[in-house]
Motif scaffolding. Structure first.
Motif, PDB file in Angstrom:
ATOM      1  N   UNK A   1       2.778 -73.420 -87.003  1.00 46.87           N
ATOM      2  CA  UNK A   1       3.716 -74.138 -87.869  1.00 46.87           C
ATOM      3  C   UNK A   1       4.208 -75.413 -87.201  1.00 46.87           C
ATOM      4  N   UNK A   2       4.466 -75.343 -85.896  1.00 48.39           N
ATOM      5  CA  UNK A   2       4.939 -76.516 -85.174  1.00 48.39           C
ATOM      6  C   UNK A   2       3.880 -77.619 -85.188  1.00 48.39           C
ATOM      7  N   UNK A   3       2.610 -77.251 -84.992  1.00 49.87           N
ATOM      8  CA  UNK A   3       1.530 -78.242 -85.011  1.00 49.87           C
ATOM      9  C   UNK A   3       1.395 -78.873 -86.393  1.00 49.87           C
ATOM     10  N   UNK A   4       1.536 -78.058 -87.438  1.00 54.17           N
ATOM     11  CA  UNK A   4       1.424 -78.584 -88.797  1.00 54.17           C
ATOM     12  C   UNK A   4       2.569 -79.545 -89.099  1.00 54.17           C
ATOM     13  N   UNK A   5       3.777 -79.175 -88.688  1.00 61.21           N
ATOM     14  CA  UNK A   5       4.925 -80.045 -88.909  1.00 61.21           C
ATOM     15  C   UNK A   5       4.770 -81.349 -88.131  1.00 61.21           C
ATOM     16  N   UNK A   6       4.184 -81.268 -86.952  1.00 64.74           N
ATOM     17  CA  UNK A   6       3.945 -82.475 -86.163  1.00 64.74           C
ATOM     18  C   UNK A   6       2.977 -83.412 -86.887  1.00 64.74           C
ATOM     19  N   UNK A   7       1.903 -82.849 -87.442  1.00 60.26           N
ATOM     20  CA  UNK A   7       0.932 -83.672 -88.172  1.00 60.26           C
ATOM     21  C   UNK A   7       1.611 -84.385 -89.330  1.00 60.26           C
ATOM     22  N   UNK A   8       2.417 -83.646 -90.074  1.00 56.01           N
ATOM     23  CA  UNK A   8       3.132 -84.235 -91.211  1.00 56.01           C
ATOM     24  C   UNK A   8       4.039 -85.372 -90.748  1.00 56.01           C
ATOM     25  N   UNK A   9       4.801 -85.106 -89.678  1.00 56.34           N
ATOM     26  CA  UNK A   9       5.754 -86.098 -89.198  1.00 56.34           C
ATOM     27  C   UNK A   9       5.053 -87.344 -88.663  1.00 56.34           C
ATOM     28  N   UNK A  10       3.935 -87.160 -87.946  1.00 60.80           N
ATOM     29  CA  UNK A  10       3.218 -88.304 -87.393  1.00 60.80           C
ATOM     30  C   UNK A  10       2.614 -89.150 -88.516  1.00 60.80           C
ATOM     31  N   UNK A  11       2.122 -88.509 -89.582  1.00 60.47           N
ATOM     32  CA  UNK A  11       1.607 -89.271 -90.723  1.00 60.47           C
ATOM     33  C   UNK A  11       2.713 -90.107 -91.353  1.00 60.47           C
ATOM     34  N   UNK A  12       3.881 -89.500 -91.520  1.00 61.80           N
ATOM     35  CA  UNK A  12       5.004 -90.240 -92.079  1.00 61.80           C
ATOM     36  C   UNK A  12       5.462 -91.363 -91.167  1.00 61.80           C
ATOM     37  N   UNK A  13       5.495 -91.100 -89.862  1.00 58.19           N
ATOM     38  CA  UNK A  13       5.896 -92.117 -88.899  1.00 58.19           C
ATOM     39  C   UNK A  13       4.908 -93.280 -88.898  1.00 58.19           C
ATOM     40  N   UNK A  14       3.600 -92.968 -88.917  1.00 58.27           N
ATOM     41  CA  UNK A  14       2.587 -94.023 -88.949  1.00 58.27           C
ATOM     42  C   UNK A  14       2.708 -94.860 -90.222  1.00 58.27           C
ATOM     43  N   UNK A  15       2.983 -94.204 -91.324  1.00 56.53           N
ATOM     44  CA  UNK A  15       3.150 -94.927 -92.583  1.00 56.53           C
ATOM     45  C   UNK A  15       4.355 -95.855 -92.519  1.00 56.53           C
TER      46      UNK A  15
ATOM     47  N   UNK B   1       6.301 -82.386 -70.106  1.00 60.84           N
ATOM     48  CA  UNK B   1       7.662 -82.295 -69.591  1.00 60.84           C
ATOM     49  C   UNK B   1       8.335 -83.655 -69.660  1.00 60.84           C
ATOM     50  N   UNK B   2       9.645 -83.612 -69.631  1.00 64.25           N
ATOM     51  CA  UNK B   2      10.451 -84.825 -69.710  1.00 64.25           C
ATOM     52  C   UNK B   2      11.036 -85.148 -68.345  1.00 64.25           C
ATOM     53  N   UNK B   3      11.007 -86.422 -67.975  1.00 61.21           N
ATOM     54  CA  UNK B   3      11.642 -86.873 -66.735  1.00 61.21           C
ATOM     55  C   UNK B   3      13.012 -87.478 -66.993  1.00 61.21           C
ATOM     56  N   UNK B   4      13.448 -87.464 -68.249  1.00 61.88           N
ATOM     57  CA  UNK B   4      14.745 -88.018 -68.609  1.00 61.88           C
ATOM     58  C   UNK B   4      15.812 -86.928 -68.431  1.00 61.88           C
ATOM     59  N   UNK B   5      16.830 -87.150 -67.593  1.00 63.50           N
ATOM     60  CA  UNK B   5      17.836 -86.108 -67.349  1.00 63.50           C
ATOM     61  C   UNK B   5      18.628 -85.715 -68.589  1.00 63.50           C
ATOM     62  N   UNK B   6      18.666 -86.573 -69.586  1.00 68.49           N
ATOM     63  CA  UNK B   6      19.381 -86.216 -70.809  1.00 68.49           C
ATOM     64  C   UNK B   6      18.502 -85.411 -71.774  1.00 68.49           C
ATOM     65  N   UNK B   7      17.264 -85.188 -71.387  1.00 69.15           N
ATOM     66  CA  UNK B   7      16.352 -84.364 -72.191  1.00 69.15           C
ATOM     67  C   UNK B   7      15.624 -83.414 -71.242  1.00 69.15           C
ATOM     68  N   UNK B   8      16.357 -82.428 -70.665  1.00 68.64           N
ATOM     69  CA  UNK B   8      15.849 -81.631 -69.543  1.00 68.64           C
ATOM     70  C   UNK B   8      15.005 -80.422 -69.972  1.00 68.64           C
ATOM     71  N   UNK B   9      13.822 -80.689 -70.494  1.00 69.38           N
ATOM     72  CA  UNK B   9      12.990 -79.597 -70.996  1.00 69.38           C
ATOM     73  C   UNK B   9      11.529 -79.814 -70.619  1.00 69.38           C
ATOM     74  N   UNK B  10      10.796 -78.704 -70.569  1.00 67.52           N
ATOM     75  CA  UNK B  10       9.344 -78.776 -70.547  1.00 67.52           C
ATOM     76  C   UNK B  10       8.797 -77.630 -71.390  1.00 67.52           C
ATOM     77  N   UNK B  11       7.580 -77.801 -71.856  1.00 65.79           N
ATOM     78  CA  UNK B  11       7.000 -76.802 -72.753  1.00 65.79           C
ATOM     79  C   UNK B  11       5.569 -76.484 -72.337  1.00 65.79           C
ATOM     80  N   UNK B  12       5.148 -75.294 -72.697  1.00 65.76           N
ATOM     81  CA  UNK B  12       3.774 -74.849 -72.486  1.00 65.76           C
ATOM     82  C   UNK B  12       3.262 -74.278 -73.803  1.00 65.76           C
ATOM     83  N   UNK B  13       2.192 -74.864 -74.318  1.00 62.25           N
ATOM     84  CA  UNK B  13       1.555 -74.343 -75.525  1.00 62.25           C
ATOM     85  C   UNK B  13       0.349 -73.506 -75.158  1.00 62.25           C
TER      86      UNK B  13
END
Length: 273
Positions: free
Chosen positions: A141-155, A89-101
């Motif tokens: 699909x969300x987990x796969x996209x996350x893996x791709x994005x994190x690899x790109x971010x790390x690079x 969950x987010x504690x930032x009021x401008x990002x007011x969401x939480x998720x459950x996987x």
């Protein structure tokens, strides 16, 4: 006096985002630049709750026993079925969401006719101030996209800005990892593919040359000698693991100075990369 309702993010109804929709909305060329700008601002306010795991009874264990004996010392075998819950969950009021996987693992599913995947994954998104459910998302699909994005971010953060040669170790099902590194490092002009099956490596290199955008100035090739290819690469992305005990795929001593090593997919000590 009734409290004023917190601002609601949207008047849109609850939606389900399936795999094709997620891949269209969160393509690597959009997702990686977004994370580069988003994470420094919001990461400190994201709280991850420790994962919860539950064993689920197998249907065969739920049948009523006809035995009247109460002195047996044997205990039922543990069920292979499980449920895992992952919450943040987010504690930032401008990002007011939480998720459950929610992840289910049912090891007998592949044996059914027709077979079913052994793992199913759904993510539910909620509005933090009210708890109103906003969306469900295809978790795989969300987990796969996350893996791709994190690899790109790390690079983007760790590889040299002058990186030119990318060595990819794996198969075609992880082709988007190549895209992620090219987004992070547009300077890449040589992509080498390695697979123990040289025919698959050759075919994958040809596939990449036809599907990767803006690749007219990029060389696509495949390697038969992995150790030699490792020594040539500025970035090594390994999306495979060794099936030989204690024998890694990538030998660290062969990496050239300043090379970036991206290991994807292993999650146990035995899965050497």
């Amino acid at each position: 006096m009734a409290s004023q309702l917190p601002p609601f993010p949207s008047n849109q109804p609850f939606v389900h985002l399936n795999s094709p929709t997620l891949n269209r909305l969160l393509s690597p060329d959009r997702l990686i630049p977004h994370l580069i700008t988003f994470l420094p601002t919001f990461a400190p306010s994201i709280i991850y709750v420790p994962r919860l795991g539950y064993t689920l009874p197998s249907p065969s264990l739920s049948t009523t026993s006809t035995s009247t004996s109460t002195s047996s010392s044997s205990s039922p075998s543990p069920s292979p079925n499980s449920l895992s819950l992952k919450t943040c969950y987010s504690t930032n009021p401008s990002f007011p969401y939480f998720s459950v996987g929610m992840v289910t693992q049912f090891s007998s599913n592949p044996s059914f006719l027709p077979p079913l995947p052994g793992m199913h994954y759904v993510v539910s998104l909620f509005h933090s101030p009210t708890g109103v459910p906003l969306a469900s998302l295809d978790g795989r699909s969300l987990a796969y996209l996350r893996v791709i994005a994190v690899s790109g971010l790390a690079s983007f953060l760790l590889s040299l800005p002058t990186s030119q040669t990318l060595l990819f170790i794996g198969s075609g099902e992880n082709a988007h990892l190549v895209t992620a590194h090219r987004i992070a490092r547009p300077s890449i002009n040589c992509i080498i593919v390695y697979n123990p099956n040289f025919s698959k490596a050759h075919d994958f290199a040809r596939e990449l040359s036809s599907r990767e955008p803006d690749c007219s100035t990029v060389i696509f090739d495949y390697a038969k000698d992995l150790d030699q290819a490792i020594g040539m690469a500025d970035i090594v992305c390994c999306a495979a693991y060794s099936r030989t005990t204690n024998v890694p795929i990538v030998k660290g001593k062969l990496l050239k100075p300043g090379a970036h090593l991206d290991l994807v997919g292993s999650f146990t000590y035995e899965m050497k990369q």
